[in-house]
Design a protein around this motif. Structure first.
Motif, PDB file in Angstrom:
ATOM      1  N   ASN A   1       0.842  -1.182   0.000  1.00  0.00           N
ATOM      2  CA  ASN A   1       0.000   0.000   0.000  1.00  0.00           C
ATOM      3  C   ASN A   1       0.884   1.242   0.000  1.00  0.00           C
ATOM      4  O   ASN A   1       2.112   1.143  -0.116  1.00  0.00           O
ATOM      5  CB  ASN A   1      -0.949  -0.006   1.196  1.00  0.00           C
ATOM      6  CG  ASN A   1      -2.316   0.553   0.854  1.00  0.00           C
ATOM      7  OD1 ASN A   1      -2.436   1.719   0.491  1.00  0.00           O
ATOM      8  ND2 ASN A   1      -3.350  -0.271   0.960  1.00  0.00           N
TER       9      ASN A   1
ATOM     10  N   SER B   1       5.344   3.394  -6.374  1.00  0.00           N
ATOM     11  CA  SER B   1       5.256   3.738  -7.786  1.00  0.00           C
ATOM     12  C   SER B   1       6.247   4.855  -8.096  1.00  0.00           C
ATOM     13  O   SER B   1       6.844   5.456  -7.193  1.00  0.00           O
ATOM     14  CB  SER B   1       3.835   4.200  -8.121  1.00  0.00           C
ATOM     15  OG  SER B   1       3.584   5.465  -7.513  1.00  0.00           O
TER      16      SER B   1
ATOM     17  N   SER C   1       0.044   4.656 -12.608  1.00  0.00           N
ATOM     18  CA  SER C   1      -1.360   4.319 -12.388  1.00  0.00           C
ATOM     19  C   SER C   1      -1.476   3.205 -11.367  1.00  0.00           C
ATOM     20  O   SER C   1      -0.571   2.381 -11.205  1.00  0.00           O
ATOM     21  CB  SER C   1      -2.023   3.884 -13.701  1.00  0.00           C
ATOM     22  OG  SER C   1      -1.578   2.590 -14.086  1.00  0.00           O
ATOM     23  N   ALA C   2      -2.610   3.169 -10.671  1.00  0.00           N
ATOM     24  CA  ALA C   2      -2.833   2.120  -9.672  1.00  0.00           C
ATOM     25  C   ALA C   2      -2.813   0.738 -10.312  1.00  0.00           C
ATOM     26  O   ALA C   2      -2.293  -0.221  -9.733  1.00  0.00           O
ATOM     27  CB  ALA C   2      -4.170   2.357  -8.961  1.00  0.00           C
TER      28      ALA C   2
ATOM     29  N   TYR D   1       0.192  -0.536  -7.626  1.00  0.00           N
ATOM     30  CA  TYR D   1      -0.303  -1.135  -6.381  1.00  0.00           C
ATOM     31  C   TYR D   1      -1.367  -2.208  -6.597  1.00  0.00           C
ATOM     32  O   TYR D   1      -1.638  -3.001  -5.689  1.00  0.00           O
ATOM     33  CB  TYR D   1      -0.838  -0.044  -5.453  1.00  0.00           C
ATOM     34  CG  TYR D   1       0.225   0.976  -5.106  1.00  0.00           C
ATOM     35  CD1 TYR D   1       1.239   0.674  -4.201  1.00  0.00           C
ATOM     36  CD2 TYR D   1       0.230   2.240  -5.701  1.00  0.00           C
ATOM     37  CE1 TYR D   1       2.223   1.594  -3.891  1.00  0.00           C
ATOM     38  CE2 TYR D   1       1.214   3.179  -5.402  1.00  0.00           C
ATOM     39  CZ  TYR D   1       2.213   2.837  -4.502  1.00  0.00           C
ATOM     40  OH  TYR D   1       3.200   3.755  -4.199  1.00  0.00           O
TER      41      TYR D   1
ATOM     42  N   PHE E   1      -6.997  -0.918  -2.615  1.00  0.00           N
ATOM     43  CA  PHE E   1      -6.117  -1.697  -3.480  1.00  0.00           C
ATOM     44  C   PHE E   1      -6.436  -3.196  -3.400  1.00  0.00           C
ATOM     45  O   PHE E   1      -7.508  -3.611  -3.791  1.00  0.00           O
ATOM     46  CB  PHE E   1      -4.649  -1.402  -3.167  1.00  0.00           C
ATOM     47  CG  PHE E   1      -4.224   0.001  -3.533  1.00  0.00           C
ATOM     48  CD1 PHE E   1      -4.563   0.558  -4.761  1.00  0.00           C
ATOM     49  CD2 PHE E   1      -3.501   0.782  -2.641  1.00  0.00           C
ATOM     50  CE1 PHE E   1      -4.177   1.857  -5.096  1.00  0.00           C
ATOM     51  CE2 PHE E   1      -3.112   2.078  -2.962  1.00  0.00           C
ATOM     52  CZ  PHE E   1      -3.453   2.603  -4.194  1.00  0.00           C
TER      53      PHE E   1
ATOM     54  N   TYR F   1      -3.130  10.492  -9.395  1.00  0.00           N
ATOM     55  CA  TYR F   1      -3.267   9.065  -9.665  1.00  0.00           C
ATOM     56  C   TYR F   1      -3.944   8.276  -8.547  1.00  0.00           C
ATOM     57  O   TYR F   1      -4.403   7.155  -8.768  1.00  0.00           O
ATOM     58  CB  TYR F   1      -1.883   8.459  -9.943  1.00  0.00           C
ATOM     59  CG  TYR F   1      -1.133   9.181 -11.031  1.00  0.00           C
ATOM     60  CD1 TYR F   1      -1.583   9.154 -12.351  1.00  0.00           C
ATOM     61  CD2 TYR F   1       0.010   9.919 -10.740  1.00  0.00           C
ATOM     62  CE1 TYR F   1      -0.908   9.835 -13.344  1.00  0.00           C
ATOM     63  CE2 TYR F   1       0.695  10.598 -11.729  1.00  0.00           C
ATOM     64  CZ  TYR F   1       0.236  10.556 -13.037  1.00  0.00           C
ATOM     65  OH  TYR F   1       0.909  11.233 -14.013  1.00  0.00           O
ATOM     66  N   TYR F   2      -3.988   8.833  -7.328  1.00  0.00           N
ATOM     67  CA  TYR F   2      -4.484   8.064  -6.196  1.00  0.00           C
ATOM     68  C   TYR F   2      -5.480   8.892  -5.386  1.00  0.00           C
ATOM     69  O   TYR F   2      -5.702  10.061  -5.648  1.00  0.00           O
ATOM     70  CB  TYR F   2      -3.314   7.614  -5.305  1.00  0.00           C
ATOM     71  CG  TYR F   2      -2.139   7.096  -6.085  1.00  0.00           C
ATOM     72  CD1 TYR F   2      -2.229   5.930  -6.844  1.00  0.00           C
ATOM     73  CD2 TYR F   2      -0.935   7.798  -6.104  1.00  0.00           C
ATOM     74  CE1 TYR F   2      -1.163   5.469  -7.590  1.00  0.00           C
ATOM     75  CE2 TYR F   2       0.151   7.343  -6.842  1.00  0.00           C
ATOM     76  CZ  TYR F   2       0.035   6.183  -7.594  1.00  0.00           C
ATOM     77  OH  TYR F   2       1.094   5.738  -8.336  1.00  0.00           O
TER      78      TYR F   2
END
Length: 503
Positions: free
Chosen positions: A9, A33, A55-56, A60, A84, A382-383
């Motif tokens: 995470n 990342s 990107s996720a 992750y 996630f 991105y998150y």
């Protein structure tokens, strides 16, 4: 005890879990990342490995990449945190296949509780009250409308999979039903790959109350009392507290807790989990869903019970039995959590991105901060935009609120827009202070909220931000910077039309 645990995470929860590992003498491994390469929680870890991309999906959520790193570095277990991969039964199974312990419940429990339809069925069998409704699997919109004809409007259409308000529609009249079903199914398919929906009675004045449970691998399941999470924007919680203000009757508290424990035992639950209920104004409660993971709001339960939930997740995964009994666990005082987001509440909660020019966390008795940022941290698109959680504890609710107001006033986040002014407005609003807040509170009390016009202190803060940001003429000076060789604006060196004069 495990020797090495990989934290799958990022952000504040990664930092929280790294600290839990350190408390147990475990080597903590971070994955990150490209966008998180300079994050403070990455430096806090004992080992760190890059997941290429931003990107996720590429990072992750990349199960193969995460497992490959865990195998290569010799991690014996993986803690997924929340979000996630935390409620992904496929990932939990893949961990087991590689001989890696998944710190969480069994894949079977995750799968059963991950389906709102199946969990509803199990809850009913376990004697847990459920909301009147119908499972819409394999039914056309017309068939579904006929099946729910006995339920009085408004009604709620919601995706069986997932959460966060995705695939959810409130229907106020029969002529809206077909279009709402189509929209909910389409969104559910796009978000979760599954268009299965449920249709239930929609309560207009309800409270969102959840029970924290903790189970070991020897059949022991305990509850850690309740949290109220009724302050929500777009179905996302922003303020949580315990004990729940809506629960004034200890009998109701005990009945809800017993229902939660009964449900957890029905699926042989081990690890930390949360059973969520809705509570109506008459004190009736109904099962909503079960979250098979560590919750964002777990710190407030830790403060009132003294039990470190994150540490016990790891201990339970390491095959340790719970050493305490239900009667050993008591609620002491009152705790509140506020989630600080990089977003603009005055602009439909639009996420704010950029670099945090200055960050200062609050401190003092009864104040806890869980964060994953520092001055200079980049907030990316991105998150999730949550930056930190401010948590306060008091002997009673009034004291906890007072400490929270002071804590938020002390919190400095410059460079991005945050929801701190919005949180402060809520905390000082009379209805909130009275404790009578339903899930529709924000829509009713703050439908078109706007921040106050800057006062003298606000303008001073804006000026300080400009200095820290390096606006205007830039010079190399050590007097205005604690980092040698950086540049900062020197107002005393200004030679333009306006000049500030030292006296």
């Amino acid at each position: 005890m495990f020797r090495k645990v990989l934290i799958a995470n990022r952000g504040e929860i990664a930092r929280r879990l790294i600290l839990a590992c350190h408390e147990l003498g475990i080597t903590a491994v971070a994955i990150y990342s490209d966008a998180d390469a300079e994050a403070p929680w990455v430096r806090l870890a004992d080992e760190r490995y890059n997941l290429p991309g931003v990107s996720a999906t590429d990072t992750y959520l990349n199960q193969t990449a995460v497992l490959d790193i865990a195998t290569a570095c010799g991690a014996e277990a993986i803690h997924p945190g929340y979000g996630f991969l935390s409620e992904n039964a496929t990932f939990a199974t893949a961990c087991a296949e590689r001989g890696i312990v998944f710190i969480g419940p069994s894949p079977e429990a995750i799968e059963l509780m991950g389906s709102k339809a199946k969990s509803r069925e199990i809850a009913e069998q376990a004697g847990v009250p459920i909301v009147p409704g119908v499972d819409g699997a394999r039914m056309s919109a017309a068939e579904l409308q006929t099946a729910v004809a006995h339920i009085e409007f408004p009604i709620l259409i919601k995706a069986s999979a997932g959460g966060g308000g995705k695939g959810m529609r409130v229907v106020w009249s029969a002529d809206q039903f077909a279009d709402a079903v189509q929209a909910a199914r389409g969104e559910a398919q796009n978000s979760f790959g599954d268009d299965h929906v449920l249709v239930e009675k929609y309560f207009t004045q309800i409270h969102h109350v959840e029970i924290q449970v903790l189970g070991d691998q020897y059949g022991n399941v305990l509850h850690l009392f309740e949290r109220e999470c009724s302050i929500q924007r777009r179905h996302q919680k922003i303020i949580e507290e315990t004990p729940a203000p809506v629960i004034q009757d200890d009998d109701l508290r005990q009945r809800m807790a017993a229902a939660a424990v009964s449900l957890a035992k029905a699926v042989n639950y081990s690890s930390a989990g949360t059973v969520e209920f809705i509570v109506d104004e008459k004190g009736g409660f109904y099962f909503l869903e079960m979250n098979t993971r560590l919750q964002v709001e777990h710190p407030i339960t830790e403060l009132v019970t003294g039990i470190d939930i994150a540490v016990w997740q790891i201990r339970i995964a390491n095959d340790e039995p719970l050493p305490f009994r239900q009667e050993d666990i008591q609620q002491r005082g009152h705790a509140i959590e506020c989630r600080v987001y990089a977003e603009d509440p005055a602009n439909n909660f639009l996420p704010s991105i950029g670099e945090i020019a200055r960050y200062e966390r609050p401190s003092g008795p009864g104040i806890r901060v869980d964060d994953g940022i520092e001055s200079g941290t980049a907030v990316s698109p991105y998150y999730d935009p949550m930056l930190a959680k401010i948590i306060t504890w008091g002997h009673n609710r009034e004291e906890a609120i007072g400490k929270m107001i002071r804590a938020l006033q002390q919190t400095v986040v410059l460079g991005v827009t945050t929801n701190i002014p919005y949180l402060l407005a809520i905390l000082q609003e009379p209805t909130f202070c009275s404790g009578h807040t339903s899930t529709s509170y924000l829509q009713e009390i703050f439908p078109d909220w706007r921040p106050d016009v800057l006062d003298e202190d606000g303008w001073l803060g804006a000026a300080v931000f400009e200095l820290l940001r390096g606006g205007g003429k830039k010079v190399r000076t050590s007097a205005l910077s604690n980092v040698e060789g950086t540049t900062a604006y020197d107002p005393w060196g200004e030679t333009a039309v306006w000049r500030n004069v030292r006296r």
